[in-house]
Enzyme design. Structure first.
Site: not given
Length: 326
Positions: A141-143
């Protein structure tokens, strides 16, 4: 040195041949492996194979003489600061003999990259017990996105779970606070996407269907609540898995995600709100490797709980993890 024959275990079923060799002969290079496959020195059940071949339990893998330097290495845990061990263990919201599920905080990268000195992948040895294998990331998942991150305890489990994600047998639900209110208030976004650039500066953009670089991208959405027409609480389910898909799809609706640092421009940053991405991986419903299905839900991060209070949204209680069947 002589030819040996290895038997694929149940846990190793589903993994690629090159990953199998990386596990048993970590010093053998990918090029060396491909040459051994190409010349027929590595065989599976007597047949020639490619490095990408997926293995099945019980298959016999012929291993030719490999230099001493390529003997299996003991999987030794990497030294890890005790503070990082406590931090990664504090993220665990579910674990059993096959999987671990984390509730990742916003701002923590999943893997390393330019300028990233701290990330989940570097902390995974902190989840080992004794001689257990190092847990493996199953997805990303995105930062800037908070929420659920799935880990596998062994390579075989990782391969089976990765196959579930590829086969779309996983149901993912995200919660987002967006600026504006979509019309209609529920539906499916069918907007192809393309990546522009490389590295940290790369962005995802909405693309024309005729664009040769366009990839099909679909997301389901539903408004769960709204504060007039200024803000809405959305439930989002990605039906495909493109980079930054939900963020660009919300922008394409004309309702960018609140606090998005990369998409939505100034509209995503109204005054009076915490300037953090309001996107949370809320729920995962996956086929459990040991049978049945596992459903896990993650508590909202502090910045989203504060925004919910300010806007009058009521999230309710977070259900405990549950495994059904199996």
């Amino acid at each position: 040195m002589s030819v040996v024959t290895l038997s694929v275990t149940e846990d190793e079923a589903g993994i690629r041949l090159d990953r199998y060799f990386r596990r048993h002969y970590p010093h053998l290079t990918q090029g060396g492996l491909q040459k051994l496959c190409r010349t027929g020195q590595i065989r599976v059940d007597g047949r020639r194979v490619e490095a990408s071949t997926r293995l099945e339990a019980g298959q016999a893998v012929r291993v030719p003489p490999i230099p001493v330097a390529a003997k299996p290495a003991r999987d030794v845990p990497r030294p890890l600061d005790e503070r990082l061990v406590r931090e990664i263990r504090g993220m665990v919201i579910y674990q059993d003999a096959q999987v671990i599920v984390l509730n990742k905080p916003a701002g923590l990268a999943v893997q390393g990259g330019p300028g990233i000195t701290k990330h989940v992948d570097m902390m995974l040895d902190g989840l080992r017990d004794g001689d257990d294998p190092r847990p493996r990331l199953v997805h990303r998942i995105d930062r800037d996105t908070s929420g659920l991150l799935l880990l596998a305890r062994t390579p075989g489990v990782a391969a089976r779970l990765a196959a579930s994600f590829r086969g779309r047998d996983v149901h993912k639900v995200y919660w987002a606070v967006v600026v504006g209110r979509p019309d209609p208030q529920a539906g499916e976004i069918d907007q192809p996407l393309a990546r522009l650039g490389v590295g940290p500066g790369a962005i995802t953009v909405a693309a024309d269907r005729t664009d040769k670089d366009a990839q099909s991208a679909r997301s389901a959405y539903q408004v769960l609540d709204s504060a007039g027409r200024r803000f809405s609480w959305l439930e989002l389910s990605p039906l495909t898995g493109r980079t930054h898909q939900l963020r660009v799809h919300c922008e394409s609706l004309g309702t960018p995600i609140l606090g998005d640092p990369k998409y939505g421009g100034a509209a995503a940053h109204p005054s009076g709100f915490t300037d953090q991405l309001h996107l949370h991986a809320r729920m995962l419903d996956i086929p459990h490797p040991a049978g049945g299905r596992l459903i896990v839900t993650a508590e909202l991060p502090a910045h989203m709980r504060g925004t919910f209070r300010d806007l009058g949204f009521t999230a309710g209680n977070t259900p405990a993890p549950v495994r059904r069947g199996g």
